[in-house]
Design a protein around this motif. Structure first.
Motif, PDB file in Angstrom:
ATOM      1  N   MET A 138       0.840  -1.193   0.000  1.00  0.00           N
ATOM      2  CA  MET A 138       0.000   0.000   0.000  1.00  0.00           C
ATOM      3  C   MET A 138       0.877   1.246   0.000  1.00  0.00           C
ATOM      4  O   MET A 138       1.798   1.373   0.801  1.00  0.00           O
ATOM      5  CB  MET A 138      -0.904   0.014   1.248  1.00  0.00           C
ATOM      6  N   ASN A 139       0.599   2.215  -0.869  1.00  0.00           N
ATOM      7  CA  ASN A 139       1.345   3.461  -0.880  1.00  0.00           C
ATOM      8  C   ASN A 139       0.770   4.422   0.152  1.00  0.00           C
ATOM      9  O   ASN A 139      -0.417   4.424   0.415  1.00  0.00           O
ATOM     10  CB  ASN A 139       1.259   4.122  -2.266  1.00  0.00           C
ATOM     11  N   HIS A 192      -3.849   5.953  -3.390  1.00  0.00           N
ATOM     12  CA  HIS A 192      -4.076   4.952  -4.420  1.00  0.00           C
ATOM     13  C   HIS A 192      -2.896   4.909  -5.393  1.00  0.00           C
ATOM     14  O   HIS A 192      -2.215   5.885  -5.618  1.00  0.00           O
ATOM     15  CB  HIS A 192      -5.346   5.276  -5.198  1.00  0.00           C
ATOM     16  N   THR A 193      -2.672   3.762  -5.977  1.00  0.00           N
ATOM     17  CA  THR A 193      -1.670   3.653  -7.022  1.00  0.00           C
ATOM     18  C   THR A 193      -2.217   4.269  -8.300  1.00  0.00           C
ATOM     19  O   THR A 193      -3.411   4.555  -8.434  1.00  0.00           O
ATOM     20  CB  THR A 193      -1.336   2.180  -7.280  1.00  0.00           C
ATOM     21  N   ASN A 234     -11.283   9.372  -3.684  1.00  0.00           N
ATOM     22  CA  ASN A 234     -10.930   8.711  -4.943  1.00  0.00           C
ATOM     23  C   ASN A 234      -9.651   9.235  -5.581  1.00  0.00           C
ATOM     24  O   ASN A 234      -9.248   8.739  -6.631  1.00  0.00           O
ATOM     25  CB  ASN A 234     -12.082   8.859  -5.949  1.00  0.00           C
ATOM     26  N   VAL A 235      -9.031  10.239  -4.976  1.00  0.00           N
ATOM     27  CA  VAL A 235      -7.824  10.812  -5.578  1.00  0.00           C
ATOM     28  C   VAL A 235      -6.582  10.097  -5.058  1.00  0.00           C
ATOM     29  O   VAL A 235      -6.578   9.570  -3.938  1.00  0.00           O
ATOM     30  CB  VAL A 235      -7.726  12.332  -5.287  1.00  0.00           C
ATOM     31  N   PRO A 236      -5.507  10.059  -5.841  1.00  0.00           N
ATOM     32  CA  PRO A 236      -4.291   9.370  -5.394  1.00  0.00           C
ATOM     33  C   PRO A 236      -3.636  10.007  -4.182  1.00  0.00           C
ATOM     34  O   PRO A 236      -3.000   9.312  -3.400  1.00  0.00           O
ATOM     35  CB  PRO A 236      -3.374   9.452  -6.628  1.00  0.00           C
ATOM     36  N   ASP A 237      -3.748  11.327  -4.012  1.00  0.00           N
ATOM     37  CA  ASP A 237      -3.085  12.011  -2.898  1.00  0.00           C
ATOM     38  C   ASP A 237      -4.020  13.102  -2.378  1.00  0.00           C
ATOM     39  O   ASP A 237      -4.073  14.204  -2.930  1.00  0.00           O
ATOM     40  CB  ASP A 237      -1.754  12.606  -3.366  1.00  0.00           C
ATOM     41  N   LEU A 238      -4.754  12.796  -1.310  1.00  0.00           N
ATOM     42  CA  LEU A 238      -5.755  13.747  -0.829  1.00  0.00           C
ATOM     43  C   LEU A 238      -5.120  15.012  -0.255  1.00  0.00           C
ATOM     44  O   LEU A 238      -5.701  16.093  -0.331  1.00  0.00           O
ATOM     45  CB  LEU A 238      -6.701  13.084   0.174  1.00  0.00           C
ATOM     46  N   GLU A 239      -3.921  14.888   0.337  1.00  0.00           N
ATOM     47  CA  GLU A 239      -3.253  16.074   0.862  1.00  0.00           C
ATOM     48  C   GLU A 239      -2.904  17.047  -0.258  1.00  0.00           C
ATOM     49  O   GLU A 239      -3.021  18.270  -0.106  1.00  0.00           O
ATOM     50  CB  GLU A 239      -1.996  15.686   1.633  1.00  0.00           C
TER      51      GLU A 239
END
Length: 248
Positions: A1-2, A11-12, A138-143
């Motif tokens: 897990m990333n 997410h990847t 749903n986004v790869p990087d919420l920050e």
């Protein structure tokens, strides 16, 4: 897990592509399925959110992951004269939104853009409000998305997130988890002919921060006066943060 810098799961790239394909495939049934899955509660959540936002005539807004534009339209109606911008990565979802905008004759006050919420095509300090509804998980990087939202909102402006969340009290927590993990994907299969796509929803929520954890992330990116409201027993949550106004 990333994970990202705070240890929050991300997410990847493959999962990101999968999410985009999910929304492309369910666009025409998205509104109908929202009513079924949430028992139409999403309308009450949006009404509560709009009350908390307290938009004034002429206010501008950017609605990220705008989808079929229900929230975008609500903000345009509340603002009366201000320009509202909707951004989404799914052309099919935007096509549904365009039809609604045309039906309400709001083409001159709403502009839609296909784009990436992690890399916004706007200069700093552009909008009175920047919102994201049921898209942050749903986004790869919420920050990165929250930092972008903070960047483009005006000083003193409001960053708003409405998202699914995780109930914390029993027995409601157990009932919700059973419904979300076992029943909801089958509703997607029955009504939208899309089992795998609706199976993704509980998977995305499993990796997503809880209400208080997300409030902490809001603060960590520099947002002020952060408020977090549970909706319908905590199955969803509203988060609000203000960008510091250095002139005050």
């Amino acid at each position: 897990m990333n994970t990202n810098s705070s240890g929050t799961p991300s997410h990847t790239e493959e999962q990101y592509d999968h999410v985009q394909s999910v929304f492309q495939s369910i666009a025409n049934r998205y509104d109908f399925m929202n009513d079924i899955i949430s028992f139409r509660r999403h309308k009450a959540w949006r009404k509560f959110t709009m009350k908390k936002m307290a938009m004034k005539k002429g206010d501008t807004a950017l609605d990220l992951c705008c989808g079929t534009c229900d929230w975008t339209l609500s903000m345009a109606e509340a603002s009366e004269t201000g320009l509202i911008t909707g951004l989404d990565f799914s052309p099919n979802m935007l096509k549904v939104g365009e039809k609604k905008i045309h039906e309400k004759h709001l083409e001159n006050r709403i502009r839609l853009i296909e784009g990436n919420a992690m890399d916004l095509p706007f200069e700093d300090n552009q909008f009175d409000y920047v919102t994201i509804g049921f898209g942050l998980r749903n986004v790869p990087d919420l920050e990165k998305v929250l930092k972008e939202m903070k960047r483009v909102v005006k000083p003193g402006g409001m960053v708003v997130c409405m998202e699914l969340s995780k109930p914390t009290w029993q027995p409601f927590k157990g009932v919700f988890n059973f419904y979300f993990q076992k029943i909801m994907p089958n509703l997607g299969k029955l009504f939208a002919k899309r089992y795998e796509q609706y199976k993704w929803l509980p998977e995305s929520l499993a990796l997503f921060p809880g209400r208080e954890e997300l409030a902490s992330i809001f603060r960590s990116v520099g947002l002020q006066q952060v408020e977090a409201y549970p909706l319908t027993g905590g199955v969803a949550a509203l988060h609000i943060g203000i960008k510091e106004n250095r002139h005050v």
